[in-house]
Design an enzyme around this catalytic site. Structure first.
Site, PDB file in Angstrom:
ATOM      1  N   LYS B  81       0.840  -1.267  -0.003  1.00 22.43           N
ATOM      2  CA  LYS B  81       0.051   0.037   0.099  1.00 22.43           C
ATOM      3  C   LYS B  81       0.905   1.376   0.075  1.00 22.43           C
ATOM      4  O   LYS B  81       2.104   1.248   0.460  1.00 22.43           O
ATOM      5  CB  LYS B  81      -0.907   0.008   1.087  1.00 22.43           C
ATOM      6  CG  LYS B  81      -1.991   1.158   1.321  1.00 22.43           C
ATOM      7  CD  LYS B  81      -2.654   1.340   2.586  1.00 22.43           C
ATOM      8  CE  LYS B  81      -3.850   1.861   2.901  1.00 22.43           C
ATOM      9  NZ  LYS B  81      -4.908   1.689   3.903  1.00 22.43           N
ATOM     10  N   SER B 156      -9.620   1.562   3.356  1.00 16.62           N
ATOM     11  CA  SER B 156      -8.932   2.341   2.611  1.00 16.62           C
ATOM     12  C   SER B 156      -7.882   1.440   1.727  1.00 16.62           C
ATOM     13  O   SER B 156      -7.246   2.170   0.594  1.00 16.62           O
ATOM     14  CB  SER B 156      -8.093   3.383   3.289  1.00 16.62           C
ATOM     15  OG  SER B 156      -7.162   2.863   4.195  1.00 16.62           O
ATOM     16  N   SER B 180      -9.801  -0.838   7.508  1.00 17.97           N
ATOM     17  CA  SER B 180      -9.008  -0.696   6.070  1.00 17.97           C
ATOM     18  C   SER B 180      -8.401  -1.897   5.297  1.00 17.97           C
ATOM     19  O   SER B 180      -8.069  -1.641   4.243  1.00 17.97           O
ATOM     20  CB  SER B 180      -8.088   0.413   6.276  1.00 17.97           C
ATOM     21  OG  SER B 180      -8.649   1.681   6.230  1.00 17.97           O
TER      22      SER B 180
END
Lengths: 485, 487
Positions: B81, B156, B180
């Site tokens: 990420k 997210s 997330s």
């Protein structure tokens, strides 16, 4: 109306550690800009703080030296505000739970004369907390440049109660506080390097009033003298303002030590809301008894305590103790010398150190550590004089030679032929008779009661003896002969 | 190996690599090719560096040839990420603020993956600064769900779940502050694990809410998740909140940890607002455990109703301070033509941050303000303690809790324009972060329209071994993880 000033000081002291408060990068002064940085100092994305235990040790030690209560837990808060010298735009500090509470600083006010001890007082402390220093802004024509070398240096904030009333007290407070920090090895407190910085909160009130007046914060007091001068100036300004019927507004003022003037920086209305909250990146640290005990064991004797001990143990006069105790190295040097010299010789040793050695160090631009004169030298010299092996005038010469060569005093006295000659009383008596005969006026004056006139007779005797005559014996012989005739 | 290398689990690929039936370079090339084929439709990546990945793969092959393989992850392409620092690679947090920022250092987990021999592959899209539940808040455009490209992948860490579901990585890392990792894992039909707070170093993770953030793996299987977790877990002295604990062999523990377990069903998690198809799938998963001899008990987490409020006070307060460093002074976006330093702050931050980030900074600044601190932040911390206590009380009776991961399956891009509607996507995941617990989302079926469903298993602090074993028992008896989207 008579006014009384009330002064509280906020002193920031940089802690002398190898590395910064929350990262391993080195702390230091005088390096190329932005070289003492890393992701943590620069607040790069993802960087996290890790507490430097040495800095916590140092502030606990400072607290113990000043008699503070040490909190059982070291807790960290964030103080949020935007300014380019603060890389994270928050400062890691301690808000509601400072690590040190209470305590006091012992001060000595100026005495009636230089050689007289002044009044002692204890100025109570509110708190001491630990935080990180910010970077430095350098303003150029149209740009401002930031140097983050200083950012993240461990910093103590020492807050006094509003308990001082004169600029002299503030001066004495800072002097004593600085000595304590240096003694404890906590900081070098070099104000030119920003290692000690002071802000003063000053208000005035009619004498007898117990409520505090409106306070003004004075900043940029860059030297201990400027602190005294700035405070004196501010007290005068406030009293003048009141006497002209004005009002004092709560504000921060900037003192310019060069011109001796101050100007307003900001008023209270512009005060920040720092939005303090516990720093979630740092776990509270428990400070237990063994930890405190270890640091207590490292705490040195403080200057005033030492001064009282020196006076008692070594029978030193104030003129000596007041010089010897303020530099820990010098005090230790003295004690070593006194031990080596032996009982009853401490004051002589102290005199040599304070009067001769310190002058020599200044003249030769040396320090105690770099000087060739070691405690054994001075102790040896004291012993030679006390034993009558050499006389004071000769001893001065030996001292100079000692400082130049590092040779032991007896070796020098021998080499330079400065040792007292075995006393031939007949020869000495003849020299004395010659001196009296050759200086009839002085002899007559002495006989008429002018005590000092005898010195004019000693000169010719010593000259005839090439300096090796025992001054005590010369004095005795002259007096005997003068009484006879 | 099958032609679809990129859909194989780590376990199978590691075996093939060990038996020299496959090279790391071949595997990496397959993943690169797959990424290129799917990215125009998925947009899971913010950036990738083929040459760098192939060089890492070649180094892995050289190690293996020399008999110095570093283990199961050596040569496995893993994408991170874009909030996790990788030295000399962009680190943007999917924000305009950091669009041109290149990290000069590796995060703790990045170092650990390198030590395990993983091929670091690409920077994955996410909601800006990890704030969101749909990956629509990325400054670089949304990511699509591989199961239905008109839908969101969750967030997210939507890039992390979508890349894995699309076969553009063999495993990925995400970060989980309020769900997330787990929610996008559920929405994309993959396994997502949020470890116990403090198990994985946050050093080098762009902070959203420091007391809640935790890095964790996305993987095709529970066993793969155990392998990646084993590589990234462990104390890091650069993160003061990282816990000093022995890291077990999570993969080996799967075999020894066999139950039966006592499982709790928190009644508050099956209330209003739960999609009936999801409720049904999770109930079937519970029935499976019951059939396996597990004791199923209803438990209560009475403060659940306060989770969302508590979270949005604490997370935004921390974020408002954590994001203060993005000011245009030292790095990142700097507005042109500012009059003075204050103007520079205003303009740089106004231009650099997106709407959701600004909303949370404003909220967080408000709750910390003088006069409001006690009423909001301090109160929220107290409620947080009660929420954690709810879980710990439940764990006196049961080994783990089973809940849905998300109340809804993947929704349409642009469907949830109201921030509050989006915040509600996290109602089952947020409590876990507030309590600092480990939790995993495991695929447990599909809706009639073919969208993945995940069930969440919540474990006790630092009992990831047990949590993984419970998840693994379900997974082994079902075939959800072998299904892949048609792209």
């Amino acid at each position: 109306m008579n006014y009384e000033a009330v002064i509280g000081l906020e002193v920031h002291v940089q802690i002398k550690t190898q590395s910064k408060m929350f990262t391993r990068v080195a702390a230091g002064y005088g390096h190329e800009p932005n070289t003492l940085t890393d992701p943590v100092v620069l607040a790069l994305p993802g960087a996290l703080p890790v507490m430097n235990h040495a800095a916590l040790d140092a502030i606990i030690k400072a607290g113990l030296l000043l008699g503070c209560e040490i909190a059982p837990v070291c807790k960290w808060d964030r103080k949020n505000y935007f300014y380019p010298d603060s890389p994270k735009n928050y400062q890691i500090s301690q808000y509601d739970q400072p690590i040190c509470l209470g305590g006091s600083v012992e001060i000595e006010l100026p005495g009636a004369a230089r050689n007289l001890m002044g009044e002692h007082k204890n100025i109570p402390l509110t708190r001491i907390h630990l935080e990180e220093d910010v970077g430095k802004l350098n303003h150029e024509d149209h740009d401002s440049l930031v140097d983050y070398n200083r950012a993240g240096t461990p910093l103590m904030e020492i807050v006094s109660d509003p308990a001082m009333h004169t600029a002299d007290e503030a001066y004495a407070y800072l002097t004593s506080l600085r000595a304590t920090m240096i003694y404890g090895g906590i900081s070098d407190c070099d104000m030119e390097k920003g290692q000690l910085r002071c802000d003063a909160n000053i208000s005035i009130r009619p004498v007898g009033e117990t409520k505090l007046g409106t306070k003004v914060e004075l900043k940029n007091l860059n030297s201990i003298s400027f602190v005294r001068d700035g405070i004196a100036h501010e007290i005068k300004r406030q009293i003048g303002l009141m006497e002209r019927g004005g009002t004092i507004v709560q504000e921060t003022r900037d003192y310019d030590g060069q011109t001796g003037t101050s100007q307003s920086l900001r008023s209270k209305e512009m005060a920040h809301d720092y939005r303090y909250f516990p720093d979630p990146d740092l776990m509270p640290v428990r400070v237990d008894e063994p930890w405190k005990a270890r640091l207590r064991a490292e705490c040195p004797e403080l200057p005033f305590v030492k001064q009282r001990r020196f006076a008692e143990q070594y029978q030193l006069p104030y003129t000596l103790t007041s010089v010897l105790v303020w530099d820990r190295e010098l005090a230790d040097y003295f004690e070593e010398t006194a031990q080596l010299a032996g009982p009853g010789k401490a004051q002589a040793a102290g005199n040599w150190i304070v009067n001769d050695l310190l002058r020599e160090l200044t003249a030769a631009n040396l320090t105690l550590a770099t000087s060739r004169v070691r405690p054994a030298h001075i102790a040896g010299l004291v012993k030679l004089v006390e034993a009558g092996t050499i006389f004071t005038n000769a001893a001065k010469e030996v001292f100079i030679e000692m400082a130049a060569t590092g040779d032991q005093p007896d070796v020098i006295a021998e080499r330079k032929g400065l040792k007292a000659a075995p006393t031939d009383t007949n020869e000495l008596e003849q020299w004395c008779r010659d001196a009296i005969a050759g200086n009839a006026k002085s002899a007559a004056e002495f006989r008429a009661g002018k005590e000092g006139a005898i010195n004019a007779l000693k000169g010719p005797v010593m000259k005839a003896a090439k300096g090796k005559a025992n001054p005590k014996l010369v004095d005795e012989t002259l007096r005997r002969l003068l009484a006879e005739a | 190996m099958s032609s679809e290398l990129f859909y194989q689990p780590i376990t199978a690929l590691a075996a093939a690599l060990a038996e020299k039936k496959l090279t790391a370079v071949e595997l990496t090339q397959a993943v690169i090719a797959r990424t290129k084929a799917t990215e125009p439709r998925i947009h899971a990546f913010n950036s990738h560096d083929e040459a760098d990945a192939l060089a890492q793969a070649a180094a892995s092959d050289a190690r293996r040839a020399a008999g110095q393989s570093l283990g199961a992850l050596d040569g496995i392409p893993i994408a991170l990420k874009d909030v996790i620092a990788v030295r000399n690679q962009p680190l943007t947090a999917s924000s305009k603020m950091l669009a041109n920022f290149v990290s000069p250092y590796d995060a703790g987990v990045t170092e650990k993956l390198r030590k395990a021999g993983a091929v670091l592959w690409g920077r994955l899209n996410c909601d800006e600064f990890a704030m969101g539940s749909s990956t629509e808040n990325s400054a670089f455009g949304p990511t699509s769900n591989p199961w239905d490209t008109t839908r969101v992948p969750g967030g997210s860490s939507g890039g992390s779940s979508a890349a894995l579901a699309a076969g553009s990585a063999i495993a990925t890392l995400g970060s989980d502050t309020g769900g997330s990792i787990r929610q996008p894992a559920a929405l994309c039909g993959v396994v997502g694990l949020k470890p116990t707070y403090g198990l994985v170093s946050r050093y080098g993770l762009i902070a959203f809410a420091s007391s809640l953030d935790q890095i964790g793996p996305f993987a095709r299987t529970v066993e793969d998740a155990a392998i990646v977790l084993g590589a990234i877990a462990g104390h890091d002295e650069r993160d003061s909140t990282s816990f000093k604990t022995e890291i077990p062999d999570y993969r080996a523990a799967l075999a020894t940890n066999r139950g039966p377990w006592k499982l709790g069903i928190p009644k508050e998690y099956f209330a209003e607002g739960l999609d009936p198809e999801i409720a049904q799938a999770v109930e079937q998963a519970i029935a499976f455990y019951k059939a396996q001899g597990c004791e199923i008990r209803e438990v209560s987490l009475p403060h659940t109703q306060y989770c969302l409020d508590t979270y949005y006070v604490i997370a935004t307060a921390e974020a408002s301070s954590n994001l203060a460093r993005y000011d245009g002074i030292r790095y990142g976006h700097r507005a042109a033509g500012a009059k003075d330093v204050v103007d520079l702050y205003y303009q740089s931050r106004a231009e650099g941050f997106g709407a959701e980030v600004k909303r949370r900074i404003i909220l967080g600044t408000y709750v910390l303000s003088s006069g409001y601190y006690d009423a909001y932040y301090l109160r929220a911390q107290k409620v947080r303690t009660l929420i954690r206590q709810d879980f710990l009380n439940a764990f006196k009776e049961v080994d783990a809790l089973i809940t849905p991961t998300s109340p809804v399956p993947a929704f349409k891009l642009g469907e949830k324009a109201d921030p509050l509607a989006l915040y509600l996507c996290d109602i089952y995941t947020i409590g876990v972060n507030l309590a600092g617990l480990p939790a995993i989302s495991v695929p447990c079926g599909f809706t009639k329209s073919g969208l993945p469903i995940g069930t969440q298993i919540i474990g006790q602090p630092f009992r990831e071994s047990s949590l993984l074993a419970i998840a693994r028992a379900y997974e082994q008896a079902h075939s959800w993880s072998t299904k892949h989207p048609i792209l």
